[in-house]
Design a protein around this motif. Structure first.
Motif, mmCIF file in Angstrom:
data_model
loop_
_atom_site.group_PDB
_atom_site.id
_atom_site.type_symbol
_atom_site.label_atom_id
_atom_site.label_comp_id
_atom_site.label_asym_id
_atom_site.label_seq_id
_atom_site.Cartn_x
_atom_site.Cartn_y
_atom_site.Cartn_z
ATOM 1 N N ILE A 70 0.852 -1.189 0.000
ATOM 2 C CA ILE A 70 0.000 0.000 0.000
ATOM 3 C C ILE A 70 0.888 1.239 0.000
ATOM 4 C CG2 ILE A 70 -1.882 1.224 1.175
ATOM 5 C CD1 ILE A 70 -2.567 -1.657 0.273
ATOM 6 N N PRO A 71 0.636 2.197 -0.893
ATOM 7 C CA PRO A 71 1.432 3.430 -0.891
ATOM 8 C C PRO A 71 1.360 4.135 0.467
ATOM 9 C CG PRO A 71 0.117 3.287 -2.873
ATOM 10 C CD PRO A 71 -0.354 2.186 -1.966
ATOM 11 N N GLU A 72 2.502 4.619 0.924
ATOM 12 C CA GLU A 72 2.566 5.218 2.257
ATOM 13 C C GLU A 72 1.664 6.435 2.399
ATOM 14 O OE1 GLU A 72 6.649 5.770 3.422
ATOM 15 O OE2 GLU A 72 6.906 3.621 3.790
ATOM 16 N N ASP A 73 1.447 7.189 1.301
ATOM 17 C CA ASP A 73 0.555 8.350 1.420
ATOM 18 C C ASP A 73 -0.888 7.924 1.672
ATOM 19 O OD1 ASP A 73 0.527 7.381 -1.221
ATOM 20 O OD2 ASP A 73 0.042 9.340 -2.066
ATOM 21 N N LEU A 74 -1.289 6.737 1.209
ATOM 22 C CA LEU A 74 -2.641 6.235 1.500
ATOM 23 C C LEU A 74 -2.731 5.700 2.925
ATOM 24 C CD1 LEU A 74 -3.772 4.328 -1.733
ATOM 25 C CD2 LEU A 74 -4.456 6.590 -0.941
ATOM 26 N N VAL A 75 -1.675 5.038 3.367
ATOM 27 C CA VAL A 75 -1.658 4.473 4.717
ATOM 28 C C VAL A 75 -1.912 5.568 5.747
ATOM 29 C CG1 VAL A 75 -0.217 3.318 6.447
ATOM 30 C CG2 VAL A 75 -0.164 2.550 4.073
ATOM 31 N N ALA A 76 -1.389 6.765 5.488
ATOM 32 C CA ALA A 76 -1.556 7.880 6.422
ATOM 33 C C ALA A 76 -3.025 8.254 6.620
ATOM 34 C CB ALA A 76 -0.771 9.094 5.923
ATOM 35 N N TYR A 77 -3.862 8.025 5.590
ATOM 36 C CA TYR A 77 -5.287 8.351 5.706
ATOM 37 C C TYR A 77 -6.054 7.292 6.486
ATOM 38 C CZ TYR A 77 -4.337 11.553 1.793
ATOM 39 O OH TYR A 77 -3.830 12.522 0.986
ATOM 40 N N GLY A 78 -5.736 6.044 6.220
ATOM 41 C CA GLY A 78 -6.471 4.937 6.818
ATOM 42 C C GLY A 78 -7.409 4.290 5.817
ATOM 43 N N ASN A 79 -7.590 2.986 5.963
ATOM 44 C CA ASN A 79 -8.444 2.209 5.076
ATOM 45 C C ASN A 79 -9.892 2.661 5.212
ATOM 46 O OD1 ASN A 79 -10.264 -0.158 4.387
ATOM 47 N ND2 ASN A 79 -8.287 -0.973 3.731
ATOM 48 N N GLY A 80 -10.498 2.984 4.067
ATOM 49 C CA GLY A 80 -11.891 3.438 4.052
ATOM 50 C C GLY A 80 -12.051 4.897 4.418
ATOM 51 N N LYS A 81 -10.939 5.615 4.558
ATOM 52 C CA LYS A 81 -10.985 7.029 4.960
ATOM 53 C C LYS A 81 -10.198 7.903 3.991
ATOM 54 C CE LYS A 81 -11.630 5.540 9.620
ATOM 55 N NZ LYS A 81 -11.235 5.440 10.967
ATOM 56 N N ILE A 82 -10.098 7.468 2.751
ATOM 57 C CA ILE A 82 -9.352 8.212 1.741
ATOM 58 C C ILE A 82 -10.138 9.477 1.390
ATOM 59 C CG2 ILE A 82 -8.230 8.088 -0.520
ATOM 60 C CD1 ILE A 82 -7.259 5.973 1.558
ATOM 61 N N PRO A 83 -9.514 10.661 1.461
ATOM 62 C CA PRO A 83 -10.243 11.893 1.155
ATOM 63 C C PRO A 83 -10.548 12.034 -0.335
ATOM 64 C CG PRO A 83 -7.940 12.383 1.565
ATOM 65 C CD PRO A 83 -8.133 10.912 1.854
ATOM 66 N N ALA A 84 -11.581 12.789 -0.637
ATOM 67 C CA ALA A 84 -12.027 12.964 -2.022
ATOM 68 C C ALA A 84 -10.911 13.453 -2.928
ATOM 69 C CB ALA A 84 -13.209 13.936 -2.063
ATOM 70 N N GLU A 85 -10.017 14.319 -2.402
ATOM 71 C CA GLU A 85 -8.967 14.870 -3.265
ATOM 72 C C GLU A 85 -7.910 13.833 -3.657
ATOM 73 O OE1 GLU A 85 -8.027 16.185 1.014
ATOM 74 O OE2 GLU A 85 -9.791 16.188 -0.273
ATOM 75 N N ALA A 86 -7.871 12.693 -2.978
ATOM 76 C CA ALA A 86 -6.920 11.631 -3.329
ATOM 77 C C ALA A 86 -7.551 10.601 -4.267
ATOM 78 C CB ALA A 86 -6.413 10.932 -2.070
ATOM 79 N N LEU A 87 -8.851 10.742 -4.531
ATOM 80 C CA LEU A 87 -9.569 9.812 -5.403
ATOM 81 C C LEU A 87 -9.743 10.415 -6.789
ATOM 82 C CD1 LEU A 87 -12.370 8.729 -2.905
ATOM 83 C CD2 LEU A 87 -10.326 7.411 -3.532
ATOM 84 N N GLY A 88 -9.878 9.562 -7.774
ATOM 85 C CA GLY A 88 -10.143 9.997 -9.137
ATOM 86 C C GLY A 88 -11.318 9.237 -9.700
ATOM 87 N N GLN A 89 -12.044 9.884 -10.591
ATOM 88 C CA GLN A 89 -13.200 9.259 -11.231
ATOM 89 C C GLN A 89 -12.727 8.339 -12.347
ATOM 90 O OE1 GLN A 89 -16.336 11.994 -12.167
ATOM 91 N NE2 GLN A 89 -17.110 10.718 -13.826
ATOM 92 N N VAL A 90 -13.374 7.191 -12.476
ATOM 93 C CA VAL A 90 -13.052 6.247 -13.543
ATOM 94 C C VAL A 90 -13.889 6.602 -14.766
ATOM 95 C CG1 VAL A 90 -12.974 3.841 -14.260
ATOM 96 C CG2 VAL A 90 -12.539 4.435 -11.868
ATOM 97 N N GLY A 91 -13.230 7.138 -15.788
ATOM 98 C CA GLY A 91 -13.911 7.504 -17.028
ATOM 99 C C GLY A 91 -15.108 8.399 -16.776
ATOM 100 N N ASP A 92 -16.233 8.043 -17.406
ATOM 101 C CA ASP A 92 -17.462 8.829 -17.226
ATOM 102 C C ASP A 92 -18.451 8.109 -16.303
ATOM 103 O OD1 ASP A 92 -18.208 6.769 -18.872
ATOM 104 O OD2 ASP A 92 -18.984 8.038 -20.489
ATOM 105 N N THR A 93 -17.913 7.223 -15.438
ATOM 106 C CA THR A 93 -18.758 6.490 -14.495
ATOM 107 C C THR A 93 -18.866 7.265 -13.185
ATOM 108 O OG1 THR A 93 -16.998 5.266 -13.359
ATOM 109 C CG2 THR A 93 -17.791 4.352 -15.452
#
Length: 199
Positions: A70-93
């Motif tokens: 797991i990337p260390e920058d994600l580990v800092a957030y916690g599983n299931g607690k990833i902030p919206a700014e670290a997420l990306g939309q998959v295509g037009d879904t």
């Protein structure tokens, strides 16, 4: 990034531009145009260029991973607690994953489509509360169910997706998924594919 990486990105963008120009030529000279009608648009040049650039962003980047991959920058957030700014939309879904995983999945789905293969998505990032609900409804793996213990799911890192795959799509994924960083890693779930970032 070295000069080879820059050249690779330029070549990728150029190939997408050429593909778009070919689509536009078909649109203006194809059967619909011959009848005086308009053929369906394949997307604007600007949107295709944006897509090509986005697909290549971070392509050469590597990540510092913990012992579980797991990337260390994600580990800092916690599983299931990833902030919206670290997420990306998959295509037009409406599906979201950790941004690099989303970019790679979007590119993979687009490339499969060009090969005549349709890949759908049924699940993606799963916040902690959804993991708890899923475990309650479907049971834990350790008890013969279909859910990971809440707080341990690959979905909770935004690094796993459940795909809607017919036999052709599953065969395509098994042949090509690794080229996009996706691996089939749950033996009894051929729909579950996990992203493995470069390290």
């Amino acid at each position: 990034m070295g000069i080879e990486g820059v050249n690779s990105r330029i070549a990728n963008i150029q190939s997408r531009i050429l593909a778009l120009q070919g689509q536009q030529a078909t649109t203006t000279t194809g059967p619909a145009a011959a009848r005086g009608g308009a053929a369906p648009a394949q997307g604007s040049f600007a949107s295709q260029l944006r897509s090509a650039v986005a697909a290549n962003q971070g392509a050469d980047k590597s990540y510092k991973l913990n012992s579980k991959g797991i990337p260390e920058d994600l580990v800092a957030y916690g599983n299931g607690k990833i902030p919206a700014e670290a997420l990306g939309q998959v295509g037009d879904t409406n599906h979201k994953l950790w941004a690099p995983a989303a970019q790679s999945l979007t590119r993979m789905i687009d490339d499969a489509k060009r090969d005549g293969v349709k890949i759908g998505i049924t699940d993606s990032y799963r916040p902690y509360e959804e993991q708890v609900d899923l475990a309650r409804r479907k049971g834990l793996y350790s008890q013969g169910g279909l859910a990971a213990k809440p707080g341990t799911s690959e979905h909770g890192w935004g690094m796993a997706t459940d795909l809607d795959l017919n036999s052709d799509a599953l065969s395509w994924m098994r042949k090509n998924g690794k080229n996009y960083g996706y691996v089939e890693n749950v033996p009894r779930e051929s729909w579950h594919w996990a992203y493995r970032p470069p390290s």
